[in-house]
Design an enzyme around this catalytic site. Structure first.
Site, PDB file in Angstrom:
ATOM      1  N   GLU A   1      -9.823   3.693   0.368  1.00  0.00           N
ATOM      2  CA  GLU A   1      -9.867   3.757   1.971  1.00  0.00           C
ATOM      3  C   GLU A   1      -8.876   4.854   2.453  1.00  0.00           C
ATOM      4  O   GLU A   1      -9.244   5.354   3.477  1.00  0.00           O
ATOM      5  CB  GLU A   1      -9.860   2.631   2.668  1.00  0.00           C
TER       6      GLU A   1
ATOM      7  N   GLU B   1      -6.985  -6.567  -2.812  1.00  0.00           N
ATOM      8  CA  GLU B   1      -6.545  -5.202  -2.630  1.00  0.00           C
ATOM      9  C   GLU B   1      -5.052  -5.445  -3.163  1.00  0.00           C
ATOM     10  O   GLU B   1      -4.820  -5.013  -4.264  1.00  0.00           O
ATOM     11  CB  GLU B   1      -6.443  -4.968  -1.178  1.00  0.00           C
TER      12      GLU B   1
ATOM     13  N   HIS C   1     -17.225 -11.640   5.829  1.00  0.00           N
ATOM     14  CA  HIS C   1     -16.204 -10.850   5.866  1.00  0.00           C
ATOM     15  C   HIS C   1     -15.344 -11.564   7.025  1.00  0.00           C
ATOM     16  O   HIS C   1     -16.175 -11.851   8.219  1.00  0.00           O
ATOM     17  CB  HIS C   1     -16.381  -9.558   6.146  1.00  0.00           C
ATOM     18  N   HIS C   2     -14.320 -11.503   6.659  1.00  0.00           N
ATOM     19  CA  HIS C   2     -13.440 -12.219   8.234  1.00  0.00           C
ATOM     20  C   HIS C   2     -12.189 -11.255   8.071  1.00  0.00           C
ATOM     21  O   HIS C   2     -11.393 -11.229   7.127  1.00  0.00           O
ATOM     22  CB  HIS C   2     -12.724 -13.571   7.662  1.00  0.00           C
ATOM     23  N   GLU C   3     -11.928 -10.748   9.316  1.00  0.00           N
ATOM     24  CA  GLU C   3     -10.909  -9.859   9.520  1.00  0.00           C
ATOM     25  C   GLU C   3      -9.815 -10.631  10.507  1.00  0.00           C
ATOM     26  O   GLU C   3     -10.238 -10.561  11.685  1.00  0.00           O
ATOM     27  CB  GLU C   3     -11.267  -8.256  10.127  1.00  0.00           C
TER      28      GLU C   3
ATOM     29  N   GLU D   1      -5.250  -6.946   2.327  1.00  0.00           N
ATOM     30  CA  GLU D   1      -3.819  -6.978   2.891  1.00  0.00           C
ATOM     31  C   GLU D   1      -3.442  -8.570   2.353  1.00  0.00           C
ATOM     32  O   GLU D   1      -2.791  -9.177   3.206  1.00  0.00           O
ATOM     33  CB  GLU D   1      -4.052  -6.952   4.465  1.00  0.00           C
TER      34      GLU D   1
ATOM     35  N   GLU E   1       0.825  -1.288   0.107  1.00  0.00           N
ATOM     36  CA  GLU E   1       0.049  -0.105  -0.080  1.00  0.00           C
ATOM     37  C   GLU E   1       0.865   1.251   0.023  1.00  0.00           C
ATOM     38  O   GLU E   1       0.984   1.897   1.148  1.00  0.00           O
ATOM     39  CB  GLU E   1      -0.892  -0.194   1.222  1.00  0.00           C
TER      40      GLU E   1
END
Length: 852
Positions: free
Chosen positions: A469, A463, A374-376, A445, A173
């Site tokens: 963002e 990503e 969604h899994h963070e 990520e 990033e």
């Protein structure tokens, strides 16, 4: 005699193999590859386009722990040349038909040591570039292979222009830098280069499997050499024979536009291994996500919780009304309170009390919408893997066929990098388990894409780059960022950039904004490819908005792609076809620009209507970026119109066969006349990156600082305080940052001058722990020894102030003869109890000191 004859023949063969390089050509004869083993037994290669060198002689090899290096003392034992032509069809992508035509050269190298050591190198030369990889076959006393380094070199002339991001073992990033090759440091891949000949190459890797991610480091003046991301113990790759490395790739094109359609990375991957692909469906989606970045919602449960059953149903209803395929829900599961703590521990099977997963999955299905899970992980890999099978089983039971994963945080086990071999294997484990459970994947990520979408077409997007963002809470992405991505990061594979923000100036305080116009947000749906493409804004900003029609209509998979104009970081115009319809996206950097669009891609003897969404007469990057113009223009294959873009602007066009009369339409000539004045107007308007000029007595004089600014926030050094430019809301430029300390600036005007006012600008951004000084004191002197205080202004920050503020602390006094001016700012010390990070260090950020 026989023994002597055999040895002599072998010796002659070795001499011949070292003296005469092996060579192959690409199928169209445009590229030539040469491979040889030098007098020290070191394999090397070089690559030409006709007579133009692309890659100069570059050595190859691998270093294995406990072994004589697999880099030298080799002879060519055998080789084989083949020509392969195996076209295939994408399930989804930038175009359906893929040419897979190459010439291969496989070389078996051997050194006659005890024990004997062998390494094979395989090359595949396509019309659009080269791939090569190493194979360590089974051999005596080499059951375990511990690779300490891989020494793949890419030698250039040293005169190239490069687009690159810095080497980072945890993140991609970053904003791409455009520099001379001489200024290149250690880099992540892809790195894209413009050669002195005008040709372009991009260096990356393909089919990254059970291996460490590759970065590149500078060696000498003109060579890049592979550097692998290590395990915590320093070993790069752990494996056993036979071991096959990923492909090292060099994509080639005669111009920047030619890079766009290269399928080289996919061609170097294995064919699709998923037999039933009926559940893999490209889509657009909306989601409960941007509202968190806008601080309207929270991920964790509480009074501002975003992922509630009620809110999710509203998003599903919106998606169903507008033909949007999916709804992403972040923050649905328990454990978000632990995110960004020393031990992130989320529960991937238990929902918060205000969210009903099974009910919402059925509600979405009933409305023809896919619920996206969604899994963070927060980087806690052992905990995620412990829950992974149960979490996927829950989604399969609920009928959830799409998942966004996240890895925002330090990796666990401690010392593990995001891009190391164990994490490469983790990402692959998640992907294959997702395929087994009929789940499409969108990884954030992530490990970088390397063409694996061919083998696992459920690897939809990821990503792996600096996305939208960053505009929500930082200085954001400059306009040139998304004009660089198609030629850099996107060469590796699709990116979930999350475009479509209509509330461009969402921050009413002016600290943050999207650095584009609204028309450019539409253009990104064509220029930034992703088969899962988000309409990222909060849905309330789309309701009854005329521009949303373009997002409704634009596809996420294409039959054909054609690039009209391309200059990396400056401008990009691309046309893509879906069936009989075409869509065009055009973007520019910070410079207003006009480019011609011809419609030669259309069918002969057929009329079309071009529905054009563009920057309009009243569009201004600074003061009115949300303004756009919509107009219908009748065109055919021989038409041409100008694309006129404001600073940070763009144009998006939907082109449809003209089946009936369209009221109020223009022809191409009328449209050209309509916009003829627009470029001149845009050039006079607001531009990205403009600074506010101020003129005063201290401008560009001498200044002394005690102490020095924080190294990460020193900008151009002390001169920033008196350079005649006032800082904007972007605290990373035109400001000096001081960490948890008072500071003093002493200005020497050079001679005595009459002064009656001094002011000093400061920033407050509570979110970033930047606070106003509690006091600013102004002193003056004629000799730099005896100072007189001419003013002091104090300030007390409270909990109810806006996040971002700018304040000019000022002293006004009777006119005096002054040479030296001293400004002292007193720090708050630590963040107050009402702050979200009480007790932590405070920053002071100072701007222009204006002397009148």
């Amino acid at each position: 005699m026989c023994r002597f004859f055999i040895i002599s023949c072998l010796f002659v063969f070795c001499l011949q193999s070292k003296a005469s390089p092996l060579s192959i050509q690409s199928p169209d004869k445009s590229l030539s590859l040469f491979v040889k083993v030098d007098s020290q037994g070191r394999p090397s290669y070089w690559l030409n386009s006709e007579d133009t060198p692309l890659i100069l002689p570059s050595t190859l090899g691998i270093s294995v722990k406990g072994e004589i290096d697999f880099n030298r003392d080799f002879v060519i034992n055998d080789y084989r040349i083949d020509t392969i032509n195996q076209p295939w069809e994408r399930l989804w992508g930038e175009g359906k038909q893929v040419e897979n035509h190459y010439t291969s050269l496989s070389i078996n190298l051997e050194k006659t040591t005890t024990p004997v050591r062998k390494i094979n190198i395989e090359f595949r030369l396509f019309n659009d570039g080269l791939g090569f990889r190493y194979i360590l076959p089974k051999q005596p006393e080499l059951s375990e292979i511990l690779i300490m380094s891989e020494n793949s070199e890419f030698t250039l002339s040293g005169e190239e222009i490069a687009w690159w991001t810095p080497q980072d073992f945890d993140s991609y990033e970053h904003i791409h830098r455009q520099t001379k090759f001489s200024d290149v440091e250690a880099v992540n891949t892809p790195i894209t280069l413009k050669l002195p000949s005008g040709h372009y190459v991009s260096i990356h890797e393909a089919a990254l499997t059970d291996y460490a991610g590759m970065t590149l480091v500078k060696k000498g003046d003109a060579t890049l050499v592979s550097e692998l991301v290590p395990w915590p113990d320093g070993i790069k790759v752990k494996g056993s024979a036979p071991l096959t490395t990923p492909w090292r790739t060099i994509q080639f094109a005669e111009n920047a536009a030619g890079l766009i359609n290269s399928p080289l990375l996919e061609n170097l991957n294995l064919p699709n291994r998923i037999s039933d692909t009926s559940w893999i469906k490209p889509m657009k989606y909306v989601g409960i996500w941007w509202g968190m970045h806008m601080r309207k919602y929270t991920w964790e449960a509480g009074p501002k919780h975003g992922a509630t059953t009620e809110n999710t149903k509203a998003y599903i209803d919106f998606a169903a009304r507008h033909g949007i395929g999916g709804v992403l829900v972040e923050g649905w599961n328990k454990g978000w309170e632990t995110w960004h703590t020393p031990l992130n521990q989320q529960d991937f099977t238990q929902a918060y009390d205000d969210f009903d997963l099974l009910e919402l999955a059925q509600y979405a299905k009933h409305n023809g919408v896919t619920l996206i899970g969604h899994h963070e992980t927060g980087g806690n890999i052992p905990e995620y893997e412990r829950q992974l099978e149960d979490a996927f089983a829950l989604y399969r039971k609920a009928g959830v066929h799409a998942l966004k994963t996240g890895y925002a945080g330090a990796m666990r086990p401690t010392g593990t990098y995001h891009h190391s071999q164990p994490m490469v294997n983790h990402y692959r484990h998640v992907l294959t388990l997702a395929a087994d459970n009929q789940i499409m994947l969108n990884a954030h990520e992530p490990i970088k894409p390397t063409g694996l979408r061919r083998t696992f077409p459920n690897m939809m997007t990821r990503e792996g780059g600096r996305g939208m963002e960053w505009n929500g809470w930082s200085k954001g992405n400059p306009p040139e960022h998304t004009v660089s991505l198609p030629f850099t990061r996107l060469l590796a594979g699709p990116m979930d950039y999350t475009p479509g923000i209509f509330d461009i100036r969402f921050d009413r305080q002016g600290q943050y904004r999207i650095h584009t116009t609204l028309a450019r947000q539409l253009a990104h749906y064509v220029t930034l490819y992703s088969p899962m493409q988000m309409a990222a804004d909060m849905v309330e900003n789309y309701i009854d908005h005329a521009a949303f029609t373009f997002i409704e209509n634009v596809p996420t998979s294409w039959d054909e792609t054609q690039v009209q104009h391309a200059e990396i970081g400056d401008y990009y115009v691309v046309a893509r076809r879906d069936g009989q319809k075409w869509f065009v996206g055009a973007t520019t950097d910070e410079h207003p620009r006009q480019l011609p669009l011809n419609f030669s891609f259309l069918l002969e003897d057929k009329q079309y209507v071009a529905r054009i969404y563009s920057d309009g007469d009243d569009t201004d990057y600074t003061s009115n970026p949300e303004a756009f113009e919509y107009v219908n223009v009748v065109v055919n294959k021989h038409s041409e119109i100008p694309l006129v873009m404001a600073s940070g602007g763009g144009v998006a066009i939907e082109i449809d066969p003209l089946l009936d009369k369209h009221e109020g339409t223009l022809n191409a000539q009328q449209y050209t006349q309509k916009v003829a004045h627009r470029l001149a107007s845009f050039e006079k308007g607001g531009h990205f990156g403009e600074v506010i000029k101020v003129h005063h007595l201290a401008e560009n004089k001498s200044v002394t600082l005690k102490p020095t600014p924080h190294r990460n926030y020193s900008d151009d050094g002390a001169i920033t305080l008196i350079d005649g430019e006032r800082g904007s809301a972007d605290y990373t430029s035109q400001w000096l940052g001081f960490r948890n300390i008072d500071f003093t600036a002493t200005i020497d005007l050079g001679e005595r001058q009459k002064v009656k006012q001094i002011s000093a600008g400061f920033m407050q951004s509570i979110l970033h722990s930047i606070m106003f000084p509690t006091a600013v004191t102004f002193d003056v002197s004629s000799d730099n020894e005896r100072f007189t205080t001419v003013g002091m202004e104090t300030y007390e920050t409270t909990a109810d102030v806006p996040d971002f503020q700018r304040k000019d602390f000022t002293a006004e006094f009777s006119e005096q003869d002054v040479r030296y001016i001293r400004v002292t700012a007193t720090s708050l010390g630590v963040l107050p109890d009402w702050h979200i990070r009480p007790g932590q260090e405070v920053f002071i950020f100072a701007d222009e000191i204006i002397v009148n």
